[in-house]
Design an enzyme around this catalytic site. Structure first.
Site, short mmCIF file in Angstrom:
data_model
loop_
_atom_site.label_atom_id
_atom_site.label_comp_id
_atom_site.label_asym_id
_atom_site.label_seq_id
_atom_site.Cartn_x
_atom_site.Cartn_y
_atom_site.Cartn_z
N LYS A 14 1.33 -5.66 -11.18
CA LYS A 14 0.93 -4.66 -11.81
C LYS A 14 1.40 -3.44 -13.03
O LYS A 14 1.06 -3.40 -13.87
CB LYS A 14 -0.54 -4.00 -11.42
N ARG A 89 -10.19 -0.42 -6.56
CA ARG A 89 -10.13 -0.79 -5.95
C ARG A 89 -11.45 -1.35 -5.14
O ARG A 89 -11.38 -2.06 -3.82
CB ARG A 89 -9.11 -0.49 -4.97
N ARG A 129 11.32 -4.17 -2.57
CA ARG A 129 10.87 -2.96 -3.68
C ARG A 129 11.44 -1.63 -2.69
O ARG A 129 12.23 -0.96 -3.24
CB ARG A 129 9.49 -3.02 -4.47
N ARG A 135 9.43 4.15 -1.68
CA ARG A 135 8.55 4.48 -0.75
C ARG A 135 8.79 4.32 0.18
O ARG A 135 8.32 2.30 0.60
CB ARG A 135 7.30 3.72 -2.36
N ARG A 147 -1.72 -3.16 4.33
CA ARG A 147 -2.64 -2.88 2.73
C ARG A 147 -2.88 -4.21 2.12
O ARG A 147 -3.63 -4.19 1.78
CB ARG A 147 -1.12 -2.29 1.78
P1 AMP Z 1 -0.49 1.47 -5.46
O1 AMP Z 1 0.74 1.98 -5.83
O2 AMP Z 1 -1.28 1.10 -6.14
O3 AMP Z 1 0.07 -0.05 -4.73
O4 AMP Z 1 -1.19 2.30 -4.06
C1 AMP Z 1 -0.42 2.89 -3.16
C2 AMP Z 1 -1.34 3.48 -2.11
O5 AMP Z 1 -2.08 4.82 -2.84
C3 AMP Z 1 -2.12 2.77 -2.30
O6 AMP Z 1 -2.34 2.00 -0.74
C4 AMP Z 1 -3.18 3.61 -1.58
O7 AMP Z 1 -3.16 3.99 -0.17
C5 AMP Z 1 -3.13 4.90 -2.22
N1 AMP Z 1 -4.19 3.72 -3.97
C6 AMP Z 1 -3.56 3.91 -4.86
N2 AMP Z 1 -5.10 3.98 -5.63
C7 AMP Z 1 -5.76 3.93 -4.97
C8 AMP Z 1 -7.18 3.55 -4.89
N3 AMP Z 1 -7.54 3.21 -6.09
N4 AMP Z 1 -8.91 3.50 -3.58
C9 AMP Z 1 -7.86 3.93 -2.97
N5 AMP Z 1 -6.50 4.16 -2.59
C10 AMP Z 1 -5.63 3.52 -3.79
#
Ligand code: AMP
Length: 192
Positions: A14, A89, A129, A135, A147
């Site tokens: 994404k 989400r 990654r 991260r 996740r």
């Molecule tokens: P991402 O970079 O989108 O993979 O997000 C990393 C982490 O941030 C996720 O595993 C969640 O813990 C948190 N996170 C990101 N976006 C959301 C969301 N829309 N709702 C809840 N948690 C989120």
């Protein structure tokens, strides 16, 4: 304006594809994951709270996430629209997004582009990654599996809502980055 939800499990590409889409169509990317990471880096109260969930591979509660998104949408921008990356989400976030886009931008979500990638490839990509991203949630297989589990438990059903609205488009997320971008561009061109 064009407002796109870029959808898919963690590791589906994404963030990478959002970069290409913002350049092509002059859009602003709103990534809730990036916003949380910014807050964690700066050790804000929001960052500390988010970290307690992110480090376990769990979703951050809806209310804090949505409040952060609203703040971001209120910042002035001269782009042609938004790409929502990593939000919504949950079903509650999907409903919130519809309301927020209407209230803050007097607009709507036009399309949900969904990147399809097998679980096994997701795990491989995220571990790879993790070698360079710094991260913590990418460097441990248990967190990655959690996740993905959260994705199926809470996020996958978001697709159903966009399907019901006739806004849901699936694109194969495995292949060359530019090849995938071209497919996404073509879908956006159709609704422009
Ligand atoms: P991402 O970079 O989108 O993979 O997000 C990393 C982490 O941030 C996720 O595993 C969640 O813990 C948190 N996170 C990101 N976006 C959301 C969301 N829309 N709702 C809840 N948690 C989120």
């Amino acid at each position: 304006m064009i407002n796109i939800v870029l959808f898919g499990p963690p590791g589906s590409g994404k963030g990478t594809q959002a970069q290409n889409l913002i350049e092509k169509f002059n859009l602003k990317q709103v990534s809730t994951g990036d916003l949380f990471r910014f807050n964690m880096k700066n050790d804000t109260e929001l960052g500390k709270l988010a970290k307690s969930y992110i480090d376990k591979g769990e979703l951050v509660p809806d209310q804090v996430t949505t409040d952060m998104l609203i703040d971001e949408l209120r910042k002035p921008t001269d782009t042609n629209g938004f790409i929502f990356d990593g939000y919504p989400r949950t079903v509650a976030q999907t409903e919130a997004l519809e309301r927020i886009v209407k209230e803050e931008l007097n607009d709507k979500i036009d399309i949900c582009l969904s990147l399809i990638v097998d679980d096994q490839i997701l795990v491989e990509r995220l571990l790879k990654r993790g070698e360079t991203s710094g991260r913590t949630d990418d460097s441990n297989e248990e967190i990655i599996q959690n996740r993905i589990k959260e994705y199926y438990a809470k996020t996958a059903e978001v697709a159903e809502l966009y399907k019901q609205q006739g806004k849901y488009i699936e694109v194969n997320g495995v292949g060359g980055i530019d090849e995938i971008s071209e497919k996404l561009f073509a879908e956006v061109e159709k609704i422009k």
